[in-house]
Design a protein around this motif. Structure first.
Motif, mmCIF file in Angstrom:
data_model
loop_
_atom_site.group_PDB
_atom_site.id
_atom_site.type_symbol
_atom_site.label_atom_id
_atom_site.label_comp_id
_atom_site.label_asym_id
_atom_site.label_seq_id
_atom_site.Cartn_x
_atom_site.Cartn_y
_atom_site.Cartn_z
ATOM 1 N N ILE A 266 43.510 33.141 43.465
ATOM 2 C CA ILE A 266 42.515 33.271 42.405
ATOM 3 C C ILE A 266 43.210 33.658 41.101
ATOM 4 N N LYS A 267 42.956 32.863 40.023
ATOM 5 C CA LYS A 267 43.532 33.141 38.709
ATOM 6 C C LYS A 267 42.433 33.650 37.789
ATOM 7 N N MET A 268 42.760 34.699 37.035
ATOM 8 C CA MET A 268 41.780 35.337 36.160
ATOM 9 C C MET A 268 42.517 35.999 35.007
ATOM 10 N N SER A 269 41.760 36.500 34.040
ATOM 11 C CA SER A 269 42.343 37.211 32.895
ATOM 12 C C SER A 269 42.134 38.714 33.055
ATOM 13 N N GLU A 270 42.879 39.475 32.224
ATOM 14 C CA GLU A 270 42.760 40.924 32.274
ATOM 15 C C GLU A 270 41.311 41.365 32.050
ATOM 16 N N TYR A 271 40.898 42.340 32.859
ATOM 17 C CA TYR A 271 39.594 42.986 32.707
ATOM 18 C C TYR A 271 38.404 42.053 32.909
ATOM 19 N N ASP A 272 38.657 40.865 33.491
ATOM 20 C CA ASP A 272 37.528 40.050 33.941
ATOM 21 C C ASP A 272 36.906 40.738 35.155
ATOM 22 N N GLN A 273 35.635 40.456 35.393
ATOM 23 C CA GLN A 273 34.968 41.007 36.578
ATOM 24 C C GLN A 273 35.026 39.994 37.705
ATOM 25 N N LEU A 274 35.743 40.384 38.769
ATOM 26 C CA LEU A 274 35.899 39.528 39.936
ATOM 27 C C LEU A 274 35.006 40.051 41.052
ATOM 28 N N SER A 286 24.690 42.030 59.710
ATOM 29 C CA SER A 286 24.377 43.047 58.698
ATOM 30 C C SER A 286 24.995 44.399 59.036
ATOM 31 N N GLU A 287 25.329 44.617 60.289
ATOM 32 C CA GLU A 287 25.832 45.930 60.706
ATOM 33 C C GLU A 287 27.358 45.948 60.681
ATOM 34 N N VAL A 288 27.926 45.652 59.529
ATOM 35 C CA VAL A 288 29.378 45.595 59.369
ATOM 36 C C VAL A 288 29.766 46.389 58.133
ATOM 37 N N HIS A 289 30.798 47.233 58.278
ATOM 38 C CA HIS A 289 31.349 47.984 57.151
ATOM 39 C C HIS A 289 32.678 47.351 56.732
ATOM 40 N N TYR A 290 32.987 47.453 55.425
ATOM 41 C CA TYR A 290 34.211 46.857 54.886
ATOM 42 C C TYR A 290 35.028 47.919 54.158
ATOM 43 N N GLU A 291 36.354 47.715 54.148
ATOM 44 C CA GLU A 291 37.292 48.517 53.358
ATOM 45 C C GLU A 291 38.343 47.584 52.780
ATOM 46 N N TYR A 292 38.834 47.970 51.584
ATOM 47 C CA TYR A 292 39.861 47.128 50.968
ATOM 48 C C TYR A 292 40.900 48.008 50.283
ATOM 49 N N LYS A 293 42.080 47.431 50.079
ATOM 50 C CA LYS A 293 43.124 48.056 49.263
ATOM 51 C C LYS A 293 43.806 46.951 48.470
ATOM 52 N N ILE A 294 44.156 47.234 47.221
ATOM 53 C CA ILE A 294 44.783 46.258 46.341
ATOM 54 C C ILE A 294 46.070 46.854 45.801
ATOM 55 N N PHE A 295 47.129 46.025 45.715
ATOM 56 C CA PHE A 295 48.444 46.528 45.302
ATOM 57 C C PHE A 295 49.258 45.382 44.714
ATOM 58 N N ASP A 296 50.343 45.742 44.031
ATOM 59 C CA ASP A 296 51.252 44.758 43.457
ATOM 60 C C ASP A 296 51.965 44.005 44.568
ATOM 61 N N GLN A 297 52.126 42.685 44.399
ATOM 62 C CA GLN A 297 52.746 41.878 45.447
ATOM 63 C C GLN A 297 54.210 42.245 45.685
ATOM 64 N N ASN A 298 54.848 42.893 44.709
ATOM 65 C CA ASN A 298 56.251 43.285 44.865
ATOM 66 C C ASN A 298 56.413 44.654 45.515
ATOM 67 N N SER A 325 50.624 40.210 39.388
ATOM 68 C CA SER A 325 50.300 39.504 40.624
ATOM 69 C C SER A 325 49.921 40.536 41.676
ATOM 70 N N TYR A 326 48.775 40.342 42.323
ATOM 71 C CA TYR A 326 48.247 41.328 43.247
ATOM 72 C C TYR A 326 47.949 40.692 44.598
ATOM 73 N N LYS A 327 47.896 41.560 45.603
ATOM 74 C CA LYS A 327 47.428 41.167 46.927
ATOM 75 C C LYS A 327 46.294 42.100 47.316
ATOM 76 N N LEU A 328 45.195 41.530 47.785
ATOM 77 C CA LEU A 328 44.032 42.291 48.210
ATOM 78 C C LEU A 328 43.879 42.148 49.720
ATOM 79 N N VAL A 346 44.128 38.236 50.217
ATOM 80 C CA VAL A 346 43.730 37.362 49.111
ATOM 81 C C VAL A 346 44.701 37.600 47.964
ATOM 82 N N ASN A 347 45.310 36.519 47.442
ATOM 83 C CA ASN A 347 46.269 36.625 46.343
ATOM 84 C C ASN A 347 45.555 36.468 45.002
ATOM 85 N N LEU A 348 45.924 37.316 44.037
ATOM 86 C CA LEU A 348 45.315 37.303 42.710
ATOM 87 C C LEU A 348 46.405 37.173 41.659
ATOM 88 N N GLU A 349 46.156 36.350 40.631
ATOM 89 C CA GLU A 349 47.057 36.203 39.493
ATOM 90 C C GLU A 349 46.263 36.560 38.239
#
Length: 581
Positions: A266-274, A286-298, A325-328, A346-349
């Motif tokens: 996914i390609k986006m610009s700074e401070y866009d809402q993704l 419906s009975e599912v909980h989610y967690e995420y972490k995002i970090f620099d790909q390097n 460049s981020y990985k989620l 999920v890869n983000l640019e």
């Protein structure tokens, strides 16, 4: 061999379905609430007290004899559970912050207190409900204050998230370091060797989330049995563990409410809402909980565990990403005895905003040059009108300063008048001191007191007060009254101020008697003077008399008048006849 215990205090021993022996323990206490047979064939049991608390624990030997272990055998408090595990190590646990864990020494047939001090807060009624010893010899304690882990050198509280500080009533350990626990009202919790936990409740088949004490065991087929408030249940599998939730899927993505077609990167610009919409193949979805972490790909792999998971629902919103460049990573957990899934990546640019690029700066420079010329002309016009406004403002400031100088001159004039008043007071004090002869007696002092009410001092009444037995004698004068006034009052430190000063030898100044009398007295007197000044006249270390000054108005006596009158009383003390009392 099978043993049955009763609530009346009996233990029945069966072998091959035949009753061999009945042990009557009613003389010792009430019902038998816990039993456990060790590898040696001895049956350890805990008994409820009938009248007095039962200290320690007891066992029935292979010969059928009852042996008790109390203070002489090393146990100082009540015991609630006895378990064997590890390398056939036997532990007993019970009540108290300093007596919650004991280890049995088979060689000496004695218990050793292994209770370690806590590095965390526990309740005053702390007790161990149950315990388990795993294959590594680690002792797991189910307590009133949560799950504790003991390894002979330290004890710590196990992190179970929202259930960390809740009561744990029962526990059992699996072979590979995994633990099952029963809580008081939150159902079962499974804890793996890595510290991850999963909660089980009615959605997993248990009839109730309320657990019974010391009612969680593995049978010979490694099935888990659980005692609850609604009855006993057992696991449908041997060596039960949570089911794994399916890895979530990325259903769709939106950038500033516009759909993204390529989800691989996914390609986006700074401070866009993704906005990422996640889904998991399960029922119900419906009975599912989610967690995420995002970090620099390097970021190095060994630093990934240091990044915390963020709780979310199926819709993940990101709106504060800077260039890079981020990985989620996103994982899911289904309710009802399921563990966290493997994460989806999920890869983000993220690129810079258009206004941060080189051509945007050139455009800004051209626009700025055009506007500078326009604003320069406007600035000159503004300066001219501004100078006129500034001149008018300075004229106003000059008028204000003139008024301030006039106010300061008035203040200096008042200070000058105040200095004159001070000089008049000093002169009056000098005149009063001249009236006091060497080796003065009480009549000489009364002459001075009379002058205080005649001169323009603001004093409405002045008395010389002395103590005779349990009475106080007041001699003095009142303004506009020539005759001497004689009064008597009872000496009582709770009813009048002169008694307090005669007793303590410390002066008292009152500016408003109606508001200040409660600091010294239970009830006000009826003299009617609002301003009062009471100064002791001392001879050596004794208070031999008291100068009482009264005025009808509030706030008559300032610190200046108090100082002058103290000087006067000091001079009186120095010139009184020796031995005069």
């Amino acid at each position: 061999n099978v043993w049955f215990s009763s609530t009346e205090g009996h233990i029945l021993h069966y072998s091959d379905n035949r009753l061999i022996r009945t042990h009557d323990l009613t003389h010792r206490g009430a019902g038998i609430f816990f039993m456990n047979a060790d590898q040696q064939g001895d049956l350890w049991f805990c008994q409820a007290p009938s009248e007095q608390p039962i200290v320690g624990v007891a066992k029935i030997t292979t010969e059928g004899k009852v042996k008790e272990y109390g203070k002489k055998e090393g146990i100082d408090n009540r015991i609630l559970v006895v378990r064997e595990g590890g390398r056939n190590e036997l532990y007993a646990a019970g009540i108290g912050t300093n007596s919650y864990l004991y280890k049995y020494d088979r060689n000496t047939d004695h218990f050793q207190n292994k209770s370690l001090p806590f590095s965390f807060e526990v309740s005053g009624n702390f007790e161990v409900h149950d315990m388990a010893i795993d294959g590594l010899g680690i002792v797991w304690l189910a307590t009133t204050d949560g799950l504790l882990k003991y390894d002979t050198e330290s004890i710590r509280k196990v992190d179970l998230g929202a259930y960390t500080h809740g009561e744990v009533r029962s526990i059992t350990a699996l072979d590979d370091g995994e633990v099952w626990i029963s809580t008081d009202t939150n159902g079962l919790i499974y804890l793996d060797s890595a510290g991850n936990y999963v909660r089980f409740d009615e959605k997993c088949g248990t009839p109730s989330r309320v657990a019974s004490y010391r009612s969680l065991i593995l049978d010979k087929d490694s099935r888990l049995w659980v005692g609850t408030a609604e009855g006993a249940v057992y696991s449908s599998r041997s060596s039960p563990r949570p089911l794994l939730t399916q890895t979530p899927l990325l259903k769709s993505a939106d950038i500033n409410n516009e759909g993204v077609k390529r989800l691989e990167k996914i390609k986006m610009s700074e401070y866009d809402q993704l906005t990422l919409n996640m889904g998991t193949v399960t029922y119900p979805g419906s009975e599912v909980h989610y967690e995420y972490k995002i970090f620099d790909q390097n970021l190095p792999e060994d630093e990934l565990p240091d990044i915390s998971w963020v709780s979310s629902n199926s819709k993940i919103v990101l709106d504060e990403l800077s260039e890079g460049s981020y990985k989620l990573l996103t994982r899911a957990q289904k309710e009802g005895g399921y563990s966290w899934s493997s994460p989806i990546a999920v890869n983000l640019e993220v690129a810079k905003k258009w206004y941060k690029r080189w051509w945007s700066w050139l455009l800004f420079s051209v626009i700025l040059a055009v506007f500078l010329r326009y604003f320069a002309r406007q600035w000159i016009l503004t300066q001219v009108s501004g100078l006129q406004a500034k001149l008018s403002q300075q004229q106003q400031e000059l008028d204000l300063k003139t008024e301030a100088l006039e106010a300061q001159s008035h203040l200096l004039k008042n200070k000058k008048e105040e200095l004159k008043t001070v000089g008049a007071n000093v002169y009056m004090l000098h005149k009063l001191i001249d009236l006091i002869p060497p080796k003065a007696d009480w009549d000489d002092v009364l002459t001075v007191i009379k002058r205080l009410t005649e001169l323009p001092t603001g004093i409405d009444a002045a008395y010389l007060t002395r103590k005779k037995s349990d009475k106080m004698v007041f001699s003095g004068y009142q303004r506009n009254r020539k005759a001497k006034v004689l009064l008597e009052r009872n000496f009582n430190e709770k009813e009048n101020l002169p008694s307090i000063v005669l007793a303590s030898g410390k002066p008292i100044t009152i500016s408003d008697y109606d508001k200040q009398f409660t600091q010294y007295l239970l009830a006000a007197d009826e003299l009617g003077y609002l301003s009062r000044l009471l100064i002791p006249i001392r001879r050596e270390k004794d208070t031999i008399a008291l100068l009482c000054i009264y005025a009808e108005n509030k706030g008559v006596f300032s610190s200046r008048e108090e100082t002058l009158l103290r000087i006067l009383t000091s001079f009186l003390s120095a010139n009184l006849k020796p031995g005069l009392k």
